[in-house]
Design a protein around this motif. Structure first.
Motif, PDB file in Angstrom:
ATOM      1  N   VAL A  74      34.334  39.947  38.383  1.00  0.00           N
ATOM      2  CA  VAL A  74      33.321  40.262  39.382  1.00  0.00           C
ATOM      3  C   VAL A  74      33.574  39.376  40.591  1.00  0.00           C
ATOM      4  N   LEU A  75      33.967  39.977  41.693  1.00  0.00           N
ATOM      5  CA  LEU A  75      34.321  39.262  42.922  1.00  0.00           C
ATOM      6  C   LEU A  75      33.217  39.431  43.957  1.00  0.00           C
ATOM      7  N   ASP A  76      32.640  38.315  44.355  1.00  0.00           N
ATOM      8  CA  ASP A  76      31.603  38.347  45.384  1.00  0.00           C
ATOM      9  C   ASP A  76      32.204  37.870  46.699  1.00  0.00           C
ATOM     10  N   ASN A  77      32.530  38.838  47.572  1.00  0.00           N
ATOM     11  CA  ASN A  77      33.034  38.516  48.900  1.00  0.00           C
ATOM     12  C   ASN A  77      31.973  38.830  49.958  1.00  0.00           C
ATOM     13  N   SER A  78      30.709  38.684  49.543  1.00  0.00           N
ATOM     14  CA  SER A  78      29.558  38.861  50.442  1.00  0.00           C
ATOM     15  C   SER A  78      29.513  40.246  51.087  1.00  0.00           C
ATOM     16  N   GLY A  79      30.112  41.232  50.437  1.00  0.00           N
ATOM     17  CA  GLY A  79      30.102  42.589  50.970  1.00  0.00           C
ATOM     18  C   GLY A  79      31.033  42.798  52.142  1.00  0.00           C
ATOM     19  N   ARG A  80      31.881  41.844  52.430  1.00  0.00           N
ATOM     20  CA  ARG A  80      32.762  41.907  53.602  1.00  0.00           C
ATOM     21  C   ARG A  80      33.717  43.092  53.512  1.00  0.00           C
ATOM     22  N   LEU A  81      33.834  43.840  54.595  1.00  0.00           N
ATOM     23  CA  LEU A  81      34.630  45.068  54.615  1.00  0.00           C
ATOM     24  C   LEU A  81      35.925  44.940  55.406  1.00  0.00           C
ATOM     25  N   ASP A  82      36.156  43.797  56.059  1.00  0.00           N
ATOM     26  CA  ASP A  82      37.320  43.676  56.943  1.00  0.00           C
ATOM     27  C   ASP A  82      38.413  42.767  56.390  1.00  0.00           C
ATOM     28  N   ALA A  83      38.278  42.316  55.157  1.00  0.00           N
ATOM     29  CA  ALA A  83      39.308  41.468  54.542  1.00  0.00           C
ATOM     30  C   ALA A  83      39.239  41.639  53.034  1.00  0.00           C
ATOM     31  N   THR A  84      40.354  41.959  52.421  1.00  0.00           N
ATOM     32  CA  THR A  84      40.373  42.273  50.999  1.00  0.00           C
ATOM     33  C   THR A  84      40.535  41.024  50.139  1.00  0.00           C
ATOM     34  N   VAL A  85      40.092  41.136  48.888  1.00  0.00           N
ATOM     35  CA  VAL A  85      40.250  40.046  47.922  1.00  0.00           C
ATOM     36  C   VAL A  85      40.931  40.528  46.647  1.00  0.00           C
ATOM     37  N   TRP A  86      41.505  41.715  46.715  1.00  0.00           N
ATOM     38  CA  TRP A  86      42.167  42.275  45.528  1.00  0.00           C
ATOM     39  C   TRP A  86      43.239  43.257  45.992  1.00  0.00           C
ATOM     40  N   GLY A  87      44.432  43.154  45.378  1.00  0.00           N
ATOM     41  CA  GLY A  87      45.519  44.054  45.734  1.00  0.00           C
ATOM     42  C   GLY A  87      46.464  44.308  44.585  1.00  0.00           C
ATOM     43  N   ASP A  88      47.607  44.808  44.920  1.00  0.00           N
ATOM     44  CA  ASP A  88      48.587  45.323  43.968  1.00  0.00           C
ATOM     45  C   ASP A  88      49.016  44.318  42.898  1.00  0.00           C
ATOM     46  N   ILE A  89      49.308  43.071  43.286  1.00  0.00           N
ATOM     47  CA  ILE A  89      49.788  42.086  42.309  1.00  0.00           C
ATOM     48  C   ILE A  89      48.686  41.733  41.317  1.00  0.00           C
ATOM     49  N   LEU A  90      47.461  41.558  41.819  1.00  0.00           N
ATOM     50  CA  LEU A  90      46.348  41.281  40.915  1.00  0.00           C
ATOM     51  C   LEU A  90      46.097  42.459  39.975  1.00  0.00           C
ATOM     52  N   THR A  91      46.186  43.676  40.486  1.00  0.00           N
ATOM     53  CA  THR A  91      46.019  44.853  39.633  1.00  0.00           C
ATOM     54  C   THR A  91      47.060  44.865  38.526  1.00  0.00           C
ATOM     55  N   TYR A 119      43.911  51.388  36.080  1.00  0.00           N
ATOM     56  CA  TYR A 119      43.132  50.153  35.985  1.00  0.00           C
ATOM     57  C   TYR A 119      41.847  50.319  36.790  1.00  0.00           C
ATOM     58  N   PRO A 120      40.678  50.181  36.148  1.00  0.00           N
ATOM     59  CA  PRO A 120      39.410  50.462  36.840  1.00  0.00           C
ATOM     60  C   PRO A 120      39.055  49.425  37.900  1.00  0.00           C
ATOM     61  N   ILE A 121      38.870  49.889  39.127  1.00  0.00           N
ATOM     62  CA  ILE A 121      38.358  49.054  40.213  1.00  0.00           C
ATOM     63  C   ILE A 121      37.143  49.744  40.814  1.00  0.00           C
ATOM     64  N   PHE A 122      36.065  48.978  40.960  1.00  0.00           N
ATOM     65  CA  PHE A 122      34.842  49.438  41.605  1.00  0.00           C
ATOM     66  C   PHE A 122      34.630  48.535  42.812  1.00  0.00           C
ATOM     67  N   SER A 123      34.453  49.133  43.982  1.00  0.00           N
ATOM     68  CA  SER A 123      34.341  48.324  45.200  1.00  0.00           C
ATOM     69  C   SER A 123      33.511  49.057  46.243  1.00  0.00           C
ATOM     70  N   ARG A 124      33.322  48.402  47.392  1.00  0.00           N
ATOM     71  CA  ARG A 124      32.624  49.039  48.507  1.00  0.00           C
ATOM     72  C   ARG A 124      33.553  49.875  49.366  1.00  0.00           C
ATOM     73  N   GLY A 125      34.836  49.862  49.035  1.00  0.00           N
ATOM     74  CA  GLY A 125      35.785  50.662  49.788  1.00  0.00           C
ATOM     75  C   GLY A 125      37.169  50.077  49.706  1.00  0.00           C
ATOM     76  N   VAL A 126      38.062  50.642  50.495  1.00  0.00           N
ATOM     77  CA  VAL A 126      39.440  50.160  50.569  1.00  0.00           C
ATOM     78  C   VAL A 126      39.793  49.877  52.029  1.00  0.00           C
ATOM     79  N   TYR A 127      40.667  48.894  52.204  1.00  0.00           N
ATOM     80  CA  TYR A 127      41.095  48.498  53.544  1.00  0.00           C
ATOM     81  C   TYR A 127      42.379  47.709  53.380  1.00  0.00           C
ATOM     82  N   MET A 128      43.316  47.851  54.304  1.00  0.00           N
ATOM     83  CA  MET A 128      44.630  47.249  54.120  1.00  0.00           C
ATOM     84  C   MET A 128      44.732  45.784  54.515  1.00  0.00           C
ATOM     85  N   ARG A 129      43.780  45.252  55.247  1.00  0.00           N
ATOM     86  CA  ARG A 129      43.908  43.907  55.807  1.00  0.00           C
ATOM     87  C   ARG A 129      43.699  42.816  54.735  1.00  0.00           C
TER      88      ARG A 129
END
Length: 215
Positions: A74-91, A119-129
């Motif tokens: 469970v990753l709490d990034n304060s709902g931030r939509l302009d910077a990711t905290v999860w990507g391909d290597i972590l998956t 691999y199940p990911i639930f998030s507020r969206g996707v973004y490349m940054r």
């Protein structure tokens, strides 16, 4: 094997949500959805809190080696939509370590890898940054939030096509009992209406509105 985790696999988030409502427990994480509606996750929370950084440095993913298998990250990034905290290597690593899934109060990237591996990911969206040099992990197995929902380490998370919710430790048996009552009543109502009964009469016979009012 965690017996209560296994028991929750029998119920949808809608049924569990109704059970939480009946108990007055606000566990539904609004706005957090699966990358694929076929994704489902059930497991106990391994929590990660992130904070912004003003200078370069700070890891957002080195904790992955220490997450117990079958956990939900469970990753709490304060709902931030302009910077990711999860990507391909972590998956890739999470899938290899048999982690149950990831829930993000924020966004992820490299979503195709999640779909390829299932691999199940639930998030507020996707973004490349990338979140590198923008956020850093600030605490592990601490209290975090999924919007208005508080998550403590070890709380139980359930996710499916309709979203994700949190069942607090200590309330699991109550939630399971009510979810079973709701499921039994709904099964009987379905059987009756398939045989031609009126819906309002079937609901009344099975005290449906006393359990939980649903559409």
């Amino acid at each position: 094997m965690d017996a209560q985790v296994e028991q929750f696999r029998a119920f949808s988030t809608t049924t569990i949500s109704d059970a939480l409502d009946r108990l007055g427990v606000a566990g539904q994480a609004f706005g957090i959805v699966p990358l694929d509606r076929a994704f489902r996750l059930v497991g106990r929370a391994f929590t990660v809190r992130t904070i912004p950084v003003s200078t370069a440095g700070g890891s957002v993913g080195d904790y992955i080696d220490d997450v117990p298998p079958a956990s939900v990250i469970v990753l709490d990034n304060s709902g931030r939509l302009d910077a990711t905290v999860w990507g391909d290597i972590l998956t890739t690593m999470a899938h290899r370590r048999a982690i149950a899934g990831t829930v993000i109060h924020g966004v992820c990237r490299d979503s195709v890898r999640s779909l390829e591996l299932g691999y199940p990911i639930f998030s507020r969206g996707v973004y490349m940054r990338t979140g590198k040099d923008r956020v850093r992990a600030d605490g592990y197995n601490v209290s975090v939030s999924l919007g208005d929902v508080r998550v403590e380490p070890g709380d139980l998370l359930v996710g499916d096509a309709d979203g994700v919710l949190v069942v607090p430790q200590g309330r699991e048996a109550e939630v399971l009992g009510i979810a079973a009552e709701i499921t039994e009543a709904e099964d009987r109502i379905r059987q009756e209406i398939e045989q031609g009964s009126r819906l309002d009469e079937a609901r009344k016979r099975h005290r449906y509105f006393q359990l939980q009012s649903r559409v």
